[in-house]
Scaffold this active site. Structure first.
Site, PDB file in Angstrom:
ATOM      1  N   HIS A  95     -92.297  -7.007  -8.408  1.00 30.17           N
ATOM      2  CA  HIS A  95     -91.255  -6.664  -8.248  1.00 30.17           C
ATOM      3  C   HIS A  95     -91.165  -5.637  -8.107  1.00 30.17           C
ATOM      4  CE1 HIS A  95     -87.724  -5.234  -9.933  1.00 30.17           C
ATOM      5  NE2 HIS A  95     -86.984  -6.311 -10.840  1.00 30.17           N
ATOM      6  N   GLU A 165     -86.315 -10.640  -3.758  1.00 32.28           N
ATOM      7  CA  GLU A 165     -84.858  -9.378  -4.452  1.00 32.28           C
ATOM      8  C   GLU A 165     -84.742  -8.592  -2.865  1.00 32.28           C
ATOM      9  OE1 GLU A 165     -84.730  -9.956  -8.905  1.00 32.28           O
ATOM     10  OE2 GLU A 165     -86.611  -8.106  -8.515  1.00 32.28           O
TER      11      GLU A 165
HETATM   12  P1  PGA Z   1     -80.073  -6.004 -11.051  1.00 35.45           P
HETATM   13  O1  PGA Z   1     -81.896  -6.241 -11.379  1.00 35.45           O
HETATM   14  O2  PGA Z   1     -80.086  -7.973 -11.496  1.00 35.45           O
HETATM   15  O3  PGA Z   1     -79.755  -5.411 -12.266  1.00 35.45           O
HETATM   16  O4  PGA Z   1     -80.194  -6.042 -10.062  1.00 35.45           O
HETATM   17  C1  PGA Z   1     -82.878  -7.885 -10.287  1.00 35.45           C
HETATM   18  C2  PGA Z   1     -84.425  -7.168 -10.898  1.00 35.45           C
HETATM   19  O5  PGA Z   1     -84.614  -5.964 -10.354  1.00 35.45           O
HETATM   20  O6  PGA Z   1     -84.818  -8.170 -10.939  1.00 35.45           O
END
Ligand code: PGA
Length: 252
Positions: A95, A165
Site C-alpha cells: 500500500h 491506486e
Molecule cells: P481512500 O483510500 O479511499 O480514503 O482515498 C484508499 C486507499 O488508500 O486504499
C-alpha cells in the site's frame, strides 16, 4: 463475475465495539448484494475478535500489512504466517502508505511470493505518485508490475489481485477519471501478459484489477460502469457504518 470490495479500515475505528458496529453494517449491506464479494481489512488488533464472532461466509478477512519472514526480532510487526493462522484469506501488500514508510519494490515482490506460498491471496497495490503530461505514469506502473510478477509462476498469476491506486488520488477529494482507469486497466493486463510472453503458455486469465483512491457512494457507480475494473479498494468510505452502507447501495 462478482464485484470485489476491499474495505481497508486503516487505523480505524478506535474501539473494538465500534469495530463490531462497522463490521455489522458492512456485513448486513453486503448480504443484500449477491453480486458482491467483500474483504474487510481491519486493524490487526481487531481481526481475531471480529473473525471468531462472525459465523457467515459473505465477508472474508484480510490484513493491511505483514512481513514475509517466519519470525525474528521485528518489534511491533506481524508475519504473513500469523495472518494466515488467524484466519485471513487476503493480505494487502505494498500500500502507498507502507511504501511511504520505506517498503521497497523488492520487499513487495518477496511478500507476494511468500503470501502465495502460504495460500494467502495478495492484494498488491501499485500506482504512480504524480501524473505528468507525457504518460510517465505508465512507465512507473510497468516497472512496478514487472517487479511484482518477476517471481510469480504462471499457474499462480490468477491468484494475485492488483489494486491500482494512483497515490495522488488516495485521500483526495475525487478519484481519477473512469475513462483514464479504463485505459490503465487495459495497460495493466497488457504488461502482465508481456511478463509471461517468453513462456510457452501465456496465462489465459489474468489477475483481477481493482481501483482505489477516493472511492465513495457518489462516484463508485460511474467507475464501475466505465472504469473496466473488477472492484474497489476503499479507505475512508469504508470506515463508518453510514458511509459503507451507502457505498454498497450505490454498487447494487
Ligand atoms: P481512500 O483510500 O479511499 O480514503 O482515498 C484508499 C486507499 O488508500 O486504499
Amino acid at each position: 463475475m462478482k464485484t470485489m470490495l476491499v474495505a481497508n479500515w486503516k487505523m480505524n475505528p478506535v474501539t473494538l465495539s465500534d469495530a463490531y458496529a462497522l463490521f455489522d453494517a458492512t456485513r448486513k449491506s453486503a448480504e443484500k448484494n449477491k453480486n458482491l464479494s467483500v474483504v474487510v481489512a481491519p486493524p490487526t488488533l481487531f481481526i481475531n475478535a471480529l473473525r471468531t464472532r462472525y459465523k457467515g461466509k459473505k465477508v472474508q478477512f484480510g490484513a493491511q500489512h505483514a512481513r514475509g519472514e517466519e519470525g525474528g526480532s521485528h518489534t511491533g510487526d506481524i508475519s504473513l504466517r500469523q495472518v494466515k493462522g488467524i484466519g485471513c484469506q487476503y493480505v494487502i501488500i505494498g500500500h502507498a502508505e507502507r511504501r511511504a514508510l520505506g517498503e521497497t519494490d523488492d520487499e513487495v515482490r518477496a511478500k507476494v511470493s511468500a503470501a502465495l506460498m502460504l495460500g494467502l491471496i495478495p492484494i498488491v497495490c501499485i500506482g504512480e505518485k504524480t501524473r505528468g503530461s507525457h504518460g510517465e505514469h505508465f512507465d512507473v506502473v510497468r516497472a512496478q508490475l514487472k517487479s511484482v510478477f518477476m517471481d510469480v509462476p504462471t499457474p499462480k498469476v490468477n491468484k494475485v489481485i492488483v489494486a491500482y491506486e494512483p497515490v495522488w488520488a488516495i485521500g483526495a477529494p475525487a478519484p481519477m477519471q473512469p475513462r483514464d482507469m479504463h485505459e490503465m486497466s487495459i495497460f495493466i493486463r497488457k504488461v502482465i501478459t508481456e511478463c509471461y510472453e517468453t513462456e510457452l503458455k501465456v496465462p489465459r486469465v489474468i489477475p483481477t484489477v481493482l481501483y482505489g483512491g477516493a472511492v465513495d457512494s457518489t462516484n463508485v457507480h460511474e467507475m464501475q460502469t466505465l472504469g473496466e475494473v473488477a472492484g474497489f479498494l476503499v479507505g475512508r468510505a469504508s470506515t463508518t457504518p453510514d458511509s459503507i452502507r451507502v457505498l454498497i447501495q450505490a454498487l447494487t
